[in-house]
Design a protein around this motif. Structure first.
Motif, PDB file in Angstrom:
ATOM      1  N   ALA A 169      25.505  46.465   0.318  1.00 23.80           N
ATOM      2  CA  ALA A 169      24.742  47.524  -0.348  1.00 23.80           C
ATOM      3  C   ALA A 169      25.393  47.903  -1.673  1.00 23.80           C
ATOM      4  N   ILE A 170      24.610  48.599  -2.488  1.00 28.28           N
ATOM      5  CA  ILE A 170      25.108  49.195  -3.731  1.00 28.28           C
ATOM      6  C   ILE A 170      24.761  50.681  -3.686  1.00 28.28           C
ATOM      7  N   PHE A 171      25.758  51.530  -3.918  1.00 30.16           N
ATOM      8  CA  PHE A 171      25.537  52.968  -3.998  1.00 30.16           C
ATOM      9  C   PHE A 171      25.418  53.342  -5.476  1.00 30.16           C
ATOM     10  N   LYS A 172      24.280  53.886  -5.853  1.00 28.66           N
ATOM     11  CA  LYS A 172      24.020  54.203  -7.257  1.00 28.66           C
ATOM     12  C   LYS A 172      24.492  55.615  -7.589  1.00 28.66           C
ATOM     13  N   PRO A 173      24.914  55.819  -8.843  1.00 30.51           N
ATOM     14  CA  PRO A 173      25.369  57.156  -9.239  1.00 30.51           C
ATOM     15  C   PRO A 173      24.199  58.105  -9.474  1.00 30.51           C
ATOM     16  N   THR A 174      24.522  59.375  -9.512  1.00 31.40           N
ATOM     17  CA  THR A 174      23.542  60.401  -9.843  1.00 31.40           C
ATOM     18  C   THR A 174      23.595  60.646 -11.343  1.00 31.40           C
ATOM     19  N   HIS A 175      22.436  60.635 -11.972  1.00 32.20           N
ATOM     20  CA  HIS A 175      22.352  60.887 -13.420  1.00 32.20           C
ATOM     21  C   HIS A 175      21.739  62.266 -13.637  1.00 32.20           C
ATOM     22  N   THR A 176      22.515  63.148 -14.255  1.00 35.29           N
ATOM     23  CA  THR A 176      22.043  64.492 -14.575  1.00 35.29           C
ATOM     24  C   THR A 176      22.212  64.702 -16.067  1.00 35.29           C
ATOM     25  N   GLY A 178      23.254  65.748 -19.507  1.00 34.37           N
ATOM     26  CA  GLY A 178      24.459  66.396 -20.009  1.00 34.37           C
ATOM     27  C   GLY A 178      25.692  66.216 -19.141  1.00 34.37           C
ATOM     28  N   ALA A 179      25.571  65.416 -18.059  1.00 35.67           N
ATOM     29  CA  ALA A 179      26.721  65.205 -17.169  1.00 35.67           C
ATOM     30  C   ALA A 179      27.046  63.728 -17.072  1.00 35.67           C
ATOM     31  N   VAL A 180      28.296  63.447 -16.712  1.00 40.30           N
ATOM     32  CA  VAL A 180      28.751  62.070 -16.540  1.00 40.30           C
ATOM     33  C   VAL A 180      28.149  61.517 -15.251  1.00 40.30           C
ATOM     34  N   PRO A 181      27.593  60.283 -15.271  1.00 44.23           N
ATOM     35  CA  PRO A 181      27.039  59.723 -14.038  1.00 44.23           C
ATOM     36  C   PRO A 181      28.146  59.365 -13.041  1.00 44.23           C
ATOM     37  N   THR A 182      28.075  59.966 -11.878  1.00 44.48           N
ATOM     38  CA  THR A 182      29.045  59.662 -10.819  1.00 44.48           C
ATOM     39  C   THR A 182      28.328  59.665  -9.471  1.00 44.48           C
ATOM     40  N   ILE A 183      28.978  59.087  -8.503  1.00 46.98           N
ATOM     41  CA  ILE A 183      28.409  59.075  -7.164  1.00 46.98           C
ATOM     42  C   ILE A 183      28.480  60.476  -6.555  1.00 46.98           C
ATOM     43  N   ASP A 184      27.588  60.726  -5.640  1.00 47.37           N
ATOM     44  CA  ASP A 184      27.605  61.946  -4.840  1.00 47.37           C
ATOM     45  C   ASP A 184      28.373  61.586  -3.571  1.00 47.37           C
ATOM     46  N   ASP A 185      29.601  62.079  -3.434  1.00 50.78           N
ATOM     47  CA  ASP A 185      30.444  61.646  -2.323  1.00 50.78           C
ATOM     48  C   ASP A 185      29.890  62.037  -0.956  1.00 50.78           C
ATOM     49  N   LYS A 186      29.255  63.188  -0.849  1.00 51.79           N
ATOM     50  CA  LYS A 186      28.686  63.600   0.441  1.00 51.79           C
ATOM     51  C   LYS A 186      27.531  62.685   0.831  1.00 51.79           C
ATOM     52  N   LEU A 187      26.700  62.350  -0.148  1.00 49.34           N
ATOM     53  CA  LEU A 187      25.574  61.448   0.098  1.00 49.34           C
ATOM     54  C   LEU A 187      26.076  60.046   0.424  1.00 49.34           C
ATOM     55  N   LEU A 188      27.077  59.568  -0.339  1.00 48.61           N
ATOM     56  CA  LEU A 188      27.630  58.239  -0.080  1.00 48.61           C
ATOM     57  C   LEU A 188      28.226  58.177   1.327  1.00 48.61           C
ATOM     58  N   LEU A 189      28.925  59.226   1.725  1.00 51.58           N
ATOM     59  CA  LEU A 189      29.536  59.264   3.055  1.00 51.58           C
ATOM     60  C   LEU A 189      28.471  59.192   4.148  1.00 51.58           C
ATOM     61  N   ALA A 190      27.396  59.958   3.982  1.00 53.13           N
ATOM     62  CA  ALA A 190      26.309  59.939   4.976  1.00 53.13           C
ATOM     63  C   ALA A 190      25.642  58.563   5.026  1.00 53.13           C
ATOM     64  N   ASP A 191      25.397  57.988   3.851  1.00 53.77           N
ATOM     65  CA  ASP A 191      24.768  56.667   3.788  1.00 53.77           C
ATOM     66  C   ASP A 191      25.691  55.595   4.366  1.00 53.77           C
ATOM     67  N   LEU A 192      26.972  55.672   4.049  1.00 57.08           N
ATOM     68  CA  LEU A 192      27.945  54.708   4.548  1.00 57.08           C
ATOM     69  C   LEU A 192      28.007  54.736   6.071  1.00 57.08           C
ATOM     70  N   GLU A 193      28.062  55.924   6.632  1.00 56.34           N
ATOM     71  CA  GLU A 193      28.134  56.027   8.086  1.00 56.34           C
ATOM     72  C   GLU A 193      26.858  55.531   8.745  1.00 56.34           C
ATOM     73  N   GLU A 194      25.720  55.732   8.081  1.00 56.80           N
ATOM     74  CA  GLU A 194      24.445  55.229   8.601  1.00 56.80           C
ATOM     75  C   GLU A 194      24.451  53.698   8.631  1.00 56.80           C
ATOM     76  N   ILE A 195      24.981  53.087   7.576  1.00 57.92           N
ATOM     77  CA  ILE A 195      25.030  51.609   7.501  1.00 57.92           C
ATOM     78  C   ILE A 195      26.045  51.051   8.505  1.00 57.92           C
ATOM     79  N   ILE A 196      27.226  51.653   8.567  1.00 52.30           N
ATOM     80  CA  ILE A 196      28.272  51.170   9.465  1.00 52.30           C
ATOM     81  C   ILE A 196      27.837  51.290  10.931  1.00 52.30           C
ATOM     82  N   ASN A 197      27.179  52.386  11.247  1.00 52.30           N
ATOM     83  CA  ASN A 197      26.778  52.627  12.630  1.00 52.30           C
ATOM     84  C   ASN A 197      25.486  51.912  12.970  1.00 52.30           C
TER      85      ASN A 197
END
Length: 197
Positions: A169-176, A178-197
């Motif tokens: 998989a590829i986890f895409k960053p959040t674009h807002t 005026g802000a630097v694009p970065t991943i949402d760690d809470k969302l990535l963690l939830a998605d990661l656990e969904e994929i692993i499990n």
């Protein structure tokens, strides 16, 4: 109804399951992609290759130690993700430096210690690095006007390699605005656990 039961039976028979219920920030591959053979060097000068993926889930992020914003912010978030899931299974985090001219082994070692010394901080000459990065579906580019303070453009996404060494998989960053694009760690963690499990 019989057709539905037949499909479920086939999925169980072939070791397949339903697609994970992930967010719109994930590009998930129903058939994981093999990663071509590669050799990079870690922060200790040791050669790393496809073999270092196997047996663990791997999160890979591109960056460089002189990066002013995206890299430290993303690595901080990946540190949080790593600390949250490492007790539930094997997970490795890879910081792939796409600035091999400046990012020596010593510099990568000092840099990654600010986040987690367990992380791999790898790099290689562009001839080996670029095909590896492209194979993961990520990109980077160095400004041709190479002064000492040049910037490196690179993907802000995070790649997930499964324990078989395949791109899962590829986890895409959040674009807002005026802000630097970065991943949402809470969302990535939830998605990661969904994929692993």
């Amino acid at each position: 109804m019989k057709k539905f039961i037949l499909i479920i039976s086939m999925l169980i028979l072939f070791g397949c399951g339903p697609a994970p219920d992930v967010s719109e920030k994930v590009v998930w591959y129903p058939k994981p992609k093999d990663v071509n053979a590669f050799e990079l060097r870690d922060q200790y000068g040791e050669v790393v290759s496809n073999q270092d993926f196997t047996g663990k889930w791997n999160l890979l992020f591109l960056g460089y130690t002189s990066c002013p914003d995206v890299c430290p912010m993303t690595l901080l978030k990946l540190t949080h993700v790593y600390q949250s899931v490492k007790s539930k299974g094997d997970l490795q985090v890879w910081f792939v430096s796409v600035d091999p001219n400046r990012d020596t082994e010593e510099k990568r070692l000092a840099y990654i210690k600010h986040f987690d010394p367990d992380f791999k901080a790898v790099s290689a000459e562009h001839s080996a690095l670029f095909p590896f990065v492209r194979d993961l579906g990520l990109i980077y580019a160095i400004n041709q006007e190479q002064t000492e303070e040049y910037y490196v453009d690179h993907s802000a996404s995070v790649a997930l390699i499964n324990p078989k060494g395949q791109l899962e998989a590829i986890f895409k960053p959040t674009h807002t605005a005026g802000a630097v694009p970065t991943i949402d760690d809470k969302l990535l963690l939830a998605d990661l656990e969904e994929i692993i499990n």
